[in-house]
Design a protein around this motif. Structure first.
Motif, mmCIF file in Angstrom:
data_model
loop_
_atom_site.group_PDB
_atom_site.id
_atom_site.type_symbol
_atom_site.label_atom_id
_atom_site.label_comp_id
_atom_site.label_asym_id
_atom_site.label_seq_id
_atom_site.Cartn_x
_atom_site.Cartn_y
_atom_site.Cartn_z
ATOM 1 N N SER A 149 0.819 -1.213 0.000
ATOM 2 C CA SER A 149 0.000 0.000 0.000
ATOM 3 C C SER A 149 0.854 1.264 0.000
ATOM 4 N N TRP A 150 2.048 1.203 0.591
ATOM 5 C CA TRP A 150 2.920 2.378 0.613
ATOM 6 C C TRP A 150 3.643 2.583 -0.714
ATOM 7 N N PHE A 151 4.210 1.502 -1.260
ATOM 8 C CA PHE A 151 5.182 1.632 -2.342
ATOM 9 C C PHE A 151 4.771 1.006 -3.668
ATOM 10 N N GLU A 152 3.580 0.412 -3.750
ATOM 11 C CA GLU A 152 3.214 -0.264 -4.986
ATOM 12 C C GLU A 152 1.874 0.180 -5.562
ATOM 13 N N GLU A 153 1.026 0.818 -4.771
ATOM 14 C CA GLU A 153 -0.260 1.284 -5.281
ATOM 15 C C GLU A 153 -0.082 2.564 -6.090
ATOM 16 N N ASP A 154 -0.828 2.667 -7.198
ATOM 17 C CA ASP A 154 -0.816 3.904 -7.979
ATOM 18 C C ASP A 154 -1.235 5.085 -7.116
ATOM 19 N N GLY A 155 -0.638 6.229 -7.381
ATOM 20 C CA GLY A 155 -1.054 7.428 -6.670
ATOM 21 C C GLY A 155 0.109 8.353 -6.370
ATOM 22 N N LEU A 156 -0.227 9.463 -5.757
ATOM 23 C CA LEU A 156 0.741 10.458 -5.305
ATOM 24 C C LEU A 156 0.583 10.572 -3.800
ATOM 25 N N ARG A 157 1.647 10.306 -3.047
ATOM 26 C CA ARG A 157 1.529 10.296 -1.591
ATOM 27 C C ARG A 157 2.807 10.794 -0.929
ATOM 28 N N VAL A 158 2.660 11.171 0.332
ATOM 29 C CA VAL A 158 3.803 11.561 1.158
ATOM 30 C C VAL A 158 3.780 10.706 2.413
ATOM 31 N N LEU A 159 4.891 10.052 2.696
ATOM 32 C CA LEU A 159 5.077 9.280 3.922
ATOM 33 C C LEU A 159 6.097 10.016 4.782
ATOM 34 N N TYR A 160 5.864 10.048 6.081
ATOM 35 C CA TYR A 160 6.756 10.809 6.954
ATOM 36 C C TYR A 160 6.628 10.303 8.382
ATOM 37 N N VAL A 182 10.076 2.973 26.417
ATOM 38 C CA VAL A 182 9.046 2.823 25.392
ATOM 39 C C VAL A 182 9.489 3.605 24.154
ATOM 40 N N VAL A 183 9.558 2.925 23.026
ATOM 41 C CA VAL A 183 9.892 3.569 21.753
ATOM 42 C C VAL A 183 8.658 3.497 20.860
ATOM 43 N N ARG A 184 8.205 4.637 20.396
ATOM 44 C CA ARG A 184 7.035 4.689 19.520
ATOM 45 C C ARG A 184 7.415 5.441 18.245
ATOM 46 N N VAL A 185 7.145 4.831 17.111
ATOM 47 C CA VAL A 185 7.436 5.462 15.824
ATOM 48 C C VAL A 185 6.178 5.369 14.969
ATOM 49 N N MET A 186 5.591 6.514 14.662
ATOM 50 C CA MET A 186 4.383 6.531 13.846
ATOM 51 C C MET A 186 4.682 7.141 12.482
ATOM 52 N N VAL A 187 4.289 6.418 11.440
ATOM 53 C CA VAL A 187 4.459 6.902 10.076
ATOM 54 C C VAL A 187 3.150 7.531 9.610
ATOM 55 N N GLY A 188 3.224 8.784 9.192
ATOM 56 C CA GLY A 188 2.068 9.454 8.616
ATOM 57 C C GLY A 188 2.006 9.190 7.117
ATOM 58 N N ARG A 189 0.804 9.145 6.587
ATOM 59 C CA ARG A 189 0.606 8.894 5.159
ATOM 60 C C ARG A 189 -0.431 9.878 4.635
#
Length: 272
Positions: A149-160, A182-189
């Protein structure tokens, strides 16, 4: 010991870590008395505003402004464009609070085949997640889980990567007994529906609304070729927001329904 799968369901990749096992007594009598797991998964519905604001530069879809409206810097921004089996990405290390950066994706230049593109950006994303505190196998498992869904679906997106402070405020977490760390890492899409996509969809809605049976059939086929997938409905809503007309709205939703019918492979367009 832990559940396995050979069908390719992406959630099983989350178990490919060095995490300790968790043993759980199953409440369902039909299930095994004791289950073993390596991760906890939860899903919920929420409505909150993220600190990334994206705008186009003078209507040019290849040029984006990424603005940080929050109080902490945004890090590891990947701007990614994929279309018909090829694409490209650019990387921005960070955007300070209250600032913006210009991200230029020159249309049609330096395109990579989808497999090569996904492999390159997967490695970069894993490295970014490790910089934010994940172990290597954790980072790799996270990327593998969401690779399609991040790197193979058609579209224009920003991950951060969102700031830790923002994550803790948006999704408070309490653990008992309290861990040492506690380590928490959240990726925004952020999925971006470009102006040309809106325009193409608008033309097909008009075609479907005004045309005969053959024209309607052609409109359905054209919309399917746009490959909007799960973002078809939001795109329709975006177009309707600019054209508040009852008959037009009815035609748009009829087109949506026709285009998302099962197309013979067992899945609807919206599920892809």
């Amino acid at each position: 010991m832990i559940p396995t799968d050979t069908s390719g369901i992406h959630y099983f990749a989350a178990r490919e870590t060095d995490a300790a096992f968790v043993r759980v007594k199953a409440p369902d009598k039909a299930a095994p008395a004791t289950e073993h797991e390596k991760f906890l998964f939860y899903r919920g519905v929420a409505n909150f505003k993220t600190p990334l604001q994206i705008t186009f530069n003078s209507g040019n879809e290849a040029n984006l402004f990424l603005r940080n409206t929050g109080t902490d810097e945004l890090k590891h921004l990947f701007v990614l464009a994929i279309r018909q089996g090829q694409g490209k990405f650019i990387y921005e290390d960070h955007v300070p609070s209250g600032q913006h950066v210009y991200a230029g994706l020159k249309s049609g230049e330096d395109l990579l085949p989808l497999g090569e593109l996904a492999a390159r950006i997967s490695g970069r994303m894993s490295a970014a997640l490790q910089q934010e505190g994940l172990y290597r196998r954790e980072a790799d498992a996270m990327v593998k889980t969401w690779r399609k869904s991040w790197f193979e679906e058609d579209g224009l997106r920003v991950l951060y990567v969102l700031p830790r402070k923002w994550t803790d405020e948006a999704l408070p977490l309490t653990l008992q007994p309290r861990p040492r760390e506690v380590v928490r890492v959240m990726v925004g899409r952020a999925e971006i529906i470009a102006p040309t996509t809106e325009w193409q969809l608008l033309k097909q809605i008009v075609r479907y609304s005004d045309g005969d049976a053959d024209e309607r059939h052609q409109a359905v086929n054209q919309v399917r070729r746009m490959n909007l997938g799960r973002f078809f409905q939001p795109a329709v809503q975006l177009v309707l927001g600019s054209h508040p007309n009852r008959e037009f709205s009815q035609a748009a939703w009829e087109l949506l329904q026709a285009a998302t019918k099962n197309d013979g492979d067992g899945r609807t367009l919206a599920a892809k």
